[in-house]
Scaffold this active site. Structure first.
Site, mmCIF file in Angstrom:
data_model
loop_
_atom_site.group_PDB
_atom_site.id
_atom_site.type_symbol
_atom_site.label_atom_id
_atom_site.label_comp_id
_atom_site.label_asym_id
_atom_site.label_seq_id
_atom_site.Cartn_x
_atom_site.Cartn_y
_atom_site.Cartn_z
ATOM 1 N N LYS A 1 -9.457 1.594 -2.396
ATOM 2 C CA LYS A 1 -9.572 1.158 -1.151
ATOM 3 C C LYS A 1 -11.106 1.238 -0.609
ATOM 4 C CE LYS A 1 -7.502 1.035 3.108
ATOM 5 N NZ LYS A 1 -6.358 1.513 4.138
ATOM 6 N N GLU B 1 0.966 -1.175 -0.043
ATOM 7 C CA GLU B 1 0.054 -0.181 0.092
ATOM 8 C C GLU B 1 0.803 1.360 0.069
ATOM 9 O OE1 GLU B 1 -3.765 1.770 2.492
ATOM 10 O OE2 GLU B 1 -2.257 0.558 3.647
ATOM 11 N N CYS C 1 -4.932 -3.372 2.842
ATOM 12 C CA CYS C 1 -4.810 -2.990 4.196
ATOM 13 C C CYS C 1 -5.986 -2.880 5.042
ATOM 14 C CB CYS C 1 -4.289 -1.568 4.228
ATOM 15 S SG CYS C 1 -3.327 -1.345 5.953
#
Length: 280
Positions: free
Chosen positions: A115, A43, A156
């Site tokens: 994300k 990330e 993440c």
């Protein structure tokens, strides 16, 4: 579907995007030297910086982003699939996306993923994060049909939302991913159990490249990039926070074998919740 060699690149990205790209290029080259055909970066490969104004000033759209352009060139140069875990992208209308991307051996961009879940938390010792103050969340999960596997993309904090990976597995994903910049505090507490749990409950391989160490903006990330089998076995791990490369051979058939042994994807049943109040 077949056996392929996967690599996870561990980085310590700072505020200098050009330097981070150079590091990425070096580490991808190391991964290729180990015979890999799929390489994943963490990330925020492009930069980790708390200064929002500086971040905004550095932003480019997809076509001009230096990380995406370098990844495309690397994929074409080495004839591999390059998976950028994520980087900050100018998404138009004053939006900033925390966006991952996968590039084919031709250099063509195959897919992107924004994300979905924003890391808005207050931890111990005064550590606090508000991703939603900077990034616009995505709303679409992505599974990419590669020649050797069906790969589910995530980033993440997504790892804490089991339903995301369950839907990917039901859609056919046999490899899932969660490239990360986990804080040291949360990583020490939860990283390994979350990675292994998502792999086990979905009968899927999991690959998570990570940021690691003390960064220029003062944050500290956990490292420990990891590759896990569908049975929950750790196939490769960086047992530290230093930059580097881990590699594992992945036999995608093992996903089907694990799902045949524990067919929880098939055995799930709908249910309702009944709340019962105890009378005082």
């Amino acid at each position: 579907m077949s056996i392929f060699r996967a690599a996870a690149v561990q980085m310590r990205s700072g505020a200098d995007i050009a330097r981070n790209v150079e590091t990425m290029e070096k580490l991808v080259g190391e991964a290729v030297a180990k015979g890999t055909t799929y390489v994943q970066t963490p990330e925020m490969t492009g930069a980790l910086m708390r200064d929002r104004e500086a971040l905004i000033a550095s932003l480019r759209d997809e076509d001009n982003d230096p990380v995406f352009r370098a990844a495309s060139a690397l994929a074409a140069k080495y004839g591999i699939f390059v998976h950028i875990g994520s980087t900050a992208i100018a998404a138009g209308n004053d939006r900033i996306a925390n966006r991952g991307a996968i590039f084919a051996p031709t250099g063509r961009k195959l897919a992107t993923y924004d994300k979905i879940h924003m890391f808005d938390v207050d931890l111990d010792n005064g550590e606090s994060w508000r991703e939603s103050a900077t990034y616009a969340p995505g709303n679409e999960s992505v599974v990419v049909e590669l020649p050797f596997a069906n790969l589910g993309m995530a980033i993440c904090y997504d790892i804490r939302f089991a339903q995301l990976f369950r839907e990917q597995a039901l859609a056919g994903a046999n490899v899932i991913s969660a490239p990360a910049a986990f804080t040291r505090q949360t990583g020490e507490a939860h990283w390994h159990v979350l990675q292994r749990a998502r792999a086990i409950e979905n009968g899927a391989f999991l690959i998570s490249a990570a940021q690691g160490g003390l960064h220029e903006d003062g944050r500290e990330t956990y490292g420990h990039s990891i590759i896990v089998s569908p049975w929950g076995k750790v196939l490769a791990e960086a047992d530290h926070a230093e930059p580097g490369v881990i590699v594992a051979d992945i036999d995608v058939a093992e996903s089907a074998t694990a799902r045949a042994k524990i067919p929880n994807l098939k055995n799930a049943r709908p249910f309702t919740i009944k709340m019962v109040a105890a009378n005082a």
